[in-house]
Design an enzyme around this catalytic site. Structure first.
Site, PDB file in Angstrom:
ATOM      1  N   GLU A  13      30.170  67.299   2.659  1.00  0.00           N
ATOM      2  CA  GLU A  13      29.183  68.056   3.207  1.00  0.00           C
ATOM      3  C   GLU A  13      29.519  68.593   4.671  1.00  0.00           C
ATOM      4  O   GLU A  13      28.944  69.786   4.949  1.00  0.00           O
ATOM      5  CB  GLU A  13      27.726  67.245   3.507  1.00  0.00           C
ATOM      6  CG  GLU A  13      27.400  66.675   2.199  1.00  0.00           C
ATOM      7  CD  GLU A  13      26.334  65.375   2.415  1.00  0.00           C
ATOM      8  OE1 GLU A  13      25.672  65.124   1.568  1.00  0.00           O
ATOM      9  OE2 GLU A  13      26.412  64.979   3.290  1.00  0.00           O
ATOM     10  N   THR A  89      22.609  66.503   1.377  1.00  0.00           N
ATOM     11  CA  THR A  89      22.153  66.541  -0.099  1.00  0.00           C
ATOM     12  C   THR A  89      20.888  65.609  -0.345  1.00  0.00           C
ATOM     13  O   THR A  89      20.644  64.776   0.423  1.00  0.00           O
ATOM     14  CB  THR A  89      23.233  66.449  -1.114  1.00  0.00           C
ATOM     15  OG1 THR A  89      23.758  65.130  -1.121  1.00  0.00           O
ATOM     16  CG2 THR A  89      24.024  67.446  -0.980  1.00  0.00           C
ATOM     17  N   LYS A 173      14.119  63.316  -1.397  1.00  0.00           N
ATOM     18  CA  LYS A 173      14.494  62.088  -1.586  1.00  0.00           C
ATOM     19  C   LYS A 173      16.003  61.744  -1.055  1.00  0.00           C
ATOM     20  O   LYS A 173      16.911  62.374  -1.638  1.00  0.00           O
ATOM     21  CB  LYS A 173      14.228  61.504  -2.849  1.00  0.00           C
ATOM     22  CG  LYS A 173      14.802  60.128  -2.930  1.00  0.00           C
ATOM     23  CD  LYS A 173      14.568  59.749  -4.397  1.00  0.00           C
ATOM     24  CE  LYS A 173      15.054  58.307  -4.691  1.00  0.00           C
ATOM     25  NZ  LYS A 173      16.408  58.120  -4.719  1.00  0.00           N
ATOM     26  N   MET A 175      19.033  59.602   1.525  1.00  0.00           N
ATOM     27  CA  MET A 175      19.565  58.099   2.072  1.00  0.00           C
ATOM     28  C   MET A 175      19.852  57.960   3.746  1.00  0.00           C
ATOM     29  O   MET A 175      19.994  57.035   3.689  1.00  0.00           O
ATOM     30  CB  MET A 175      20.618  57.407   1.355  1.00  0.00           C
ATOM     31  CG  MET A 175      20.328  57.521  -0.104  1.00  0.00           C
ATOM     32  SD  MET A 175      21.897  56.977  -1.316  1.00  0.00           S
ATOM     33  CE  MET A 175      22.251  55.239  -0.678  1.00  0.00           C
ATOM     34  N   ASP A 199      20.166  67.062  -7.182  1.00  0.00           N
ATOM     35  CA  ASP A 199      19.425  66.456  -8.434  1.00  0.00           C
ATOM     36  C   ASP A 199      17.967  66.478  -8.423  1.00  0.00           C
ATOM     37  O   ASP A 199      17.400  66.321  -7.482  1.00  0.00           O
ATOM     38  CB  ASP A 199      20.081  64.998  -8.644  1.00  0.00           C
ATOM     39  CG  ASP A 199      19.695  64.238  -7.337  1.00  0.00           C
ATOM     40  OD1 ASP A 199      20.580  64.197  -6.460  1.00  0.00           O
ATOM     41  OD2 ASP A 199      18.854  63.555  -7.225  1.00  0.00           O
TER      42      ASP A 199
HETATM   43  N1  SAH Z   1      28.502  59.843  -6.153  1.00  0.00           N
HETATM   44  C1  SAH Z   1      28.621  60.232  -4.806  1.00  0.00           C
HETATM   45  C2  SAH Z   1      27.603  59.292  -4.064  1.00  0.00           C
HETATM   46  C3  SAH Z   1      26.617  59.970  -3.325  1.00  0.00           C
HETATM   47  S1  SAH Z   1      25.231  59.037  -2.756  1.00  0.00           S
HETATM   48  C4  SAH Z   1      29.692  60.406  -4.105  1.00  0.00           C
HETATM   49  O1  SAH Z   1      30.629  61.023  -4.615  1.00  0.00           O
HETATM   50  O2  SAH Z   1      30.274  59.859  -3.223  1.00  0.00           O
HETATM   51  C5  SAH Z   1      24.154  60.145  -2.505  1.00  0.00           C
HETATM   52  C6  SAH Z   1      24.301  60.802  -1.099  1.00  0.00           C
HETATM   53  O3  SAH Z   1      23.527  62.113  -1.379  1.00  0.00           O
HETATM   54  C7  SAH Z   1      23.442  60.273   0.149  1.00  0.00           C
HETATM   55  O4  SAH Z   1      24.064  60.750   1.353  1.00  0.00           O
HETATM   56  C8  SAH Z   1      22.092  60.731  -0.120  1.00  0.00           C
HETATM   57  O5  SAH Z   1      21.383  60.905   1.247  1.00  0.00           O
HETATM   58  C9  SAH Z   1      22.350  62.105  -1.062  1.00  0.00           C
HETATM   59  N2  SAH Z   1      21.321  62.198  -2.063  1.00  0.00           N
HETATM   60  C10 SAH Z   1      21.506  63.076  -3.045  1.00  0.00           C
HETATM   61  N3  SAH Z   1      20.810  62.858  -4.085  1.00  0.00           N
HETATM   62  C11 SAH Z   1      19.872  61.817  -3.913  1.00  0.00           C
HETATM   63  C12 SAH Z   1      19.054  61.300  -4.376  1.00  0.00           C
HETATM   64  N4  SAH Z   1      18.352  61.305  -5.714  1.00  0.00           N
HETATM   65  N5  SAH Z   1      18.381  59.931  -3.916  1.00  0.00           N
HETATM   66  C13 SAH Z   1      18.860  59.542  -2.630  1.00  0.00           C
HETATM   67  N6  SAH Z   1      19.883  60.069  -1.972  1.00  0.00           N
HETATM   68  C14 SAH Z   1      20.372  61.156  -2.565  1.00  0.00           C
END
Ligand code: SAH
Length: 238
Positions: A13, A89, A173, A175, A199
């Site tokens: 990001e 994101t 939403k 994290m 998403d």
């Molecule tokens: N598979 C990913 C993991 C990302 S986890 C990787 O390649 O490492 C999700 C990250 O994206 C977090 O920093 C969060 O803030 C954000 N995020 C995106 N979509 C989200 C969702 N539906 N719920 C919570 N966090 C989300």
């Protein structure tokens, strides 16, 4: 708004922002702690960017509230920014009109959706209701929507989370936003969250698949908005 600090969870990001603003890495800024800091003078401002850093064992970006509190605290105590921008994101909701690639600016307050403490006082503390700047002055000039950002510690969502989001009005939403907002509130520093939708939580598709498929598109949109906030001095209107 002389000093602006971006707090960004993932390196993917942050990379386009680092390139665009010509930020350089401050080697060993936080000693052996994982967060990484970058800085540059750009368009009459001091721009800082702090990422959560990478876990040695897995090579993955630290995500989530604990890492975001550490990044935000280190950023504020080291750089004393006039404005914090938490860029990242997030998941959106079809039922609230979100589409993949939409960019949301935080509005009203920032909340949490996975803290269940049904004791008067602590229930509200758990949900946060933390301040953020009003984006309405700039929203018409920028290709973005606005909404209440809500954070939790999981990528998925449960019925209990949804119930809390109904109570708080949470629309976007992620994290980290709540954690960054908490630190910003303790230091009384204005905060704007900029969140691009990877998403759609209520579209019946797998969240991890959507996240991976849409990550590039969403981060491009996210970065466009972040560039414009600085290049067109929109942050000065907040
Ligand atoms: N598979 C990913 C993991 C990302 S986890 C990787 O390649 O490492 C999700 C990250 O994206 C977090 O920093 C969060 O803030 C954000 N995020 C995106 N979509 C989200 C969702 N539906 N719920 C919570 N966090 C989300």
């Amino acid at each position: 708004m002389k000093k602006v600090c971006f707090i960004v969870a993932m390196q993917g990001e942050a990379k386009p922002l680092i390139r665009h603003f010509g930020l350089h890495h401050i080697e060993g800024c936080f000693g052996s702690l994982p967060p990484q800091a970058y800085r540059a003078s750009y368009a009459g401002k001091e721009i800082f960017l702090v990422t959560n850093g990478i876990e040695q064992e897995t090579g993955l970006d630290y995500i989530g509230c604990e890492a975001a509190v550490l990044s935000a605290h280190l950023a504020v105590s080291s750089f004393s920014p006039d404005l914090i921008i938490n860029a990242g994101t997030a998941g959106g909701f079809v039922s609230k009109g979100a589409e993949i690639g939409d960019v949301y600016l935080s509005n009203k307050y920032v909340v949490f959706h996975d803290r269940r403490v049904p004791i008067p006082g602590w229930d509200k503390m758990g949900q946060g209701y933390l301040p953020c700047v009003d984006p309405l002055n700039i929203i018409s000039e920028i290709n973005a929507k606005s909404g209440v950002c809500t954070s939790g510690s999981s990528l998925d969502i449960t019925g209990d989370d949804l119930e809390q989001m109904k109570q708080t009005g949470g629309e976007v939403k992620d994290m980290e936003a709540g954690a960054v907002a908490w630190v910003a509130s303790l230091y009384n520093i204005p905060l704007l969250c900029v969140k691009a939708i990877t998403d759609l939580v209520d579209a019946g598709h797998s969240t991890p698949e959507q996240f991976n498929d849409n990550f590039l598109l969403a981060t491009q949109r996210l970065d466009d908005v972040c560039f414009r906030l600085i290049d067109e001095k929109l942050v000065d209107k907040l």
